[in-house]
Design an enzyme around this catalytic site. Structure first.
Site, PDB file in Angstrom:
ATOM      1  N   THR A  27       0.848  -1.205   0.000  1.00 49.62           N
ATOM      2  CA  THR A  27       0.000   0.000   0.000  1.00 49.62           C
ATOM      3  C   THR A  27       0.877   1.247   0.000  1.00 49.62           C
ATOM      4  O   THR A  27       0.498   2.272  -0.545  1.00 49.62           O
ATOM      5  CB  THR A  27      -0.965   0.038   1.203  1.00 49.62           C
ATOM      6  N   HIS A 120       1.132 -16.506  -1.823  1.00 53.24           N
ATOM      7  CA  HIS A 120      -0.087 -16.323  -2.612  1.00 53.24           C
ATOM      8  C   HIS A 120       0.205 -16.188  -4.105  1.00 53.24           C
ATOM      9  O   HIS A 120      -0.632 -15.709  -4.863  1.00 53.24           O
ATOM     10  CB  HIS A 120      -0.879 -15.109  -2.114  1.00 53.24           C
ATOM     11  N   CYS A 153      -2.608 -23.454 -22.622  1.00 50.95           N
ATOM     12  CA  CYS A 153      -1.176 -23.745 -22.596  1.00 50.95           C
ATOM     13  C   CYS A 153      -0.659 -24.130 -23.977  1.00 50.95           C
ATOM     14  O   CYS A 153      -1.213 -25.012 -24.628  1.00 50.95           O
ATOM     15  CB  CYS A 153      -0.910 -24.856 -21.595  1.00 50.95           C
ATOM     16  N   CYS A 156       0.610 -27.969 -23.377  1.00 59.64           N
ATOM     17  CA  CYS A 156      -0.272 -29.128 -23.136  1.00 59.64           C
ATOM     18  C   CYS A 156      -1.746 -28.800 -23.359  1.00 59.64           C
ATOM     19  O   CYS A 156      -2.601 -29.645 -23.124  1.00 59.64           O
ATOM     20  CB  CYS A 156      -0.057 -29.655 -21.711  1.00 59.64           C
ATOM     21  N   SER A 194       1.738  -6.602   7.890  1.00 56.85           N
ATOM     22  CA  SER A 194       0.705  -7.637   7.898  1.00 56.85           C
ATOM     23  C   SER A 194      -0.085  -7.545   9.187  1.00 56.85           C
ATOM     24  O   SER A 194       0.486  -7.333  10.256  1.00 56.85           O
ATOM     25  CB  SER A 194       1.332  -9.035   7.789  1.00 56.85           C
TER      26      SER A 194
HETATM   27 ZN    ZN Z   1       0.463 -26.881 -19.768  1.00 59.74          ZN
END
Ligand code: ZN
Length: 248
Positions: A27, A120, A153, A156, A194
């Site tokens: 922030t 995260h 992707c 794949c 935090s």
């Molecule tokens: Zn992939």
């Protein structure tokens, strides 16, 4: 002794500092705290991983959010607090930065990528949900905005999503293990920006302290763990930390 002097002393005396950063440091770079009241998640409903996988409409909505910039997750610059952290790593005082942020600002400020533990994930690139292949947002953006193609992707044909941990998605196993290792190996656990309310991440300071580490909390607002800390400072990180970290 002032609080900054006390912090400087604790840092000087520490052999190994585990740094833990949350939204508060970002922030200060102008990135909104998306979990706070008035933050993005109080205005826009998060798309869970289950919704993303199940629905093409949800994937289109998710990518719209990414490319319209409404999330404001990226594009900011590191601040004085980030650079002070990068100095702690460069000085060998800290082996790794554990972060709840997804904005890549620690890497941007000079912390080597392999020393940033992202609980995260990271919003500045995308990954295949099936094979893990990394995809750059700029390339995905061209075909999404140009041809309306929802990213898949190239390797794949799996689903591609920003490399963030979405609501409903499991915490990353390797990162959690590395964060735990850092918490147990440090002799000073430094919380920066935090509120220590989001578990499991909020458990690391407790883990570190039980293992003999000192705990410092530098956060604008009081936190649930202020009572147990050796030092608590309710100020901006950028106005306190740089003065407490040696410049060479
Ligand atoms: Zn992939």
């Amino acid at each position: 002794m002032t609080q900054v002097e006390t912090l400087a002393t604790l840092i000087a005396e520490a052999g190994r500092i585990a740094i833990f950063t949350g939204a508060g440091i970002s922030t200060e770079s102008g990135i909104p705290d998306f979990r706070s009241p008035g933050g993005i998640w109080s205005r826009i409903k998060p798309i869970t991983i289950q919704d993303f996988v199940a629905s093409e409409a949800m994937r289109r909505e998710a990518w719209n959010r990414v490319f319209s910039g409404v999330m404001k997750w990226t594009g900011a610059q590191p601040n004085a607090g980030h650079y002070a952290i990068a100095r702690l790593v460069a000085l060998g005082k800290s082996r790794a930065v554990i972060t709840q942020n997804v904005d890549n600002l620690h890497q941007h400020s000079g912390v080597p990528a392999d020393r940033v533990i992202e609980l995260h994930g990271n919003a500045t690139y995308a990954k295949c949900l099936d094979c893990g292949e990394r995809h750059e947002l700029e390339i995905l953006k061209q075909s999404f905005l140009g041809a309306g193609e929802i990213p898949t992707c190239r390797r794949c044909h799996g689903l591609v999503k920003t490399a963030t941990i979405s609501f409903g998605q499991a915490m990353p196993v390797e990162e959690m293990a590395r964060a735990r290792e850092e918490a147990l190996a440090c002799d000073l656990f430094l919380v920066l920006g935090s509120s220590l309310t989001v578990y499991p991440a909020a458990g690391f300071p407790v883990m570190a302290q039980r293992n003999g580490a000192k705990l410092v909390i530098l956060n604008r607002e009081p936190t649930d763990q202020d009572d147990r800390a050796d030092l608590v400072i309710h100020e901006a990180i950028g106005s306190v930390l740089p003065a407490a970290v040696p410049t060479n």
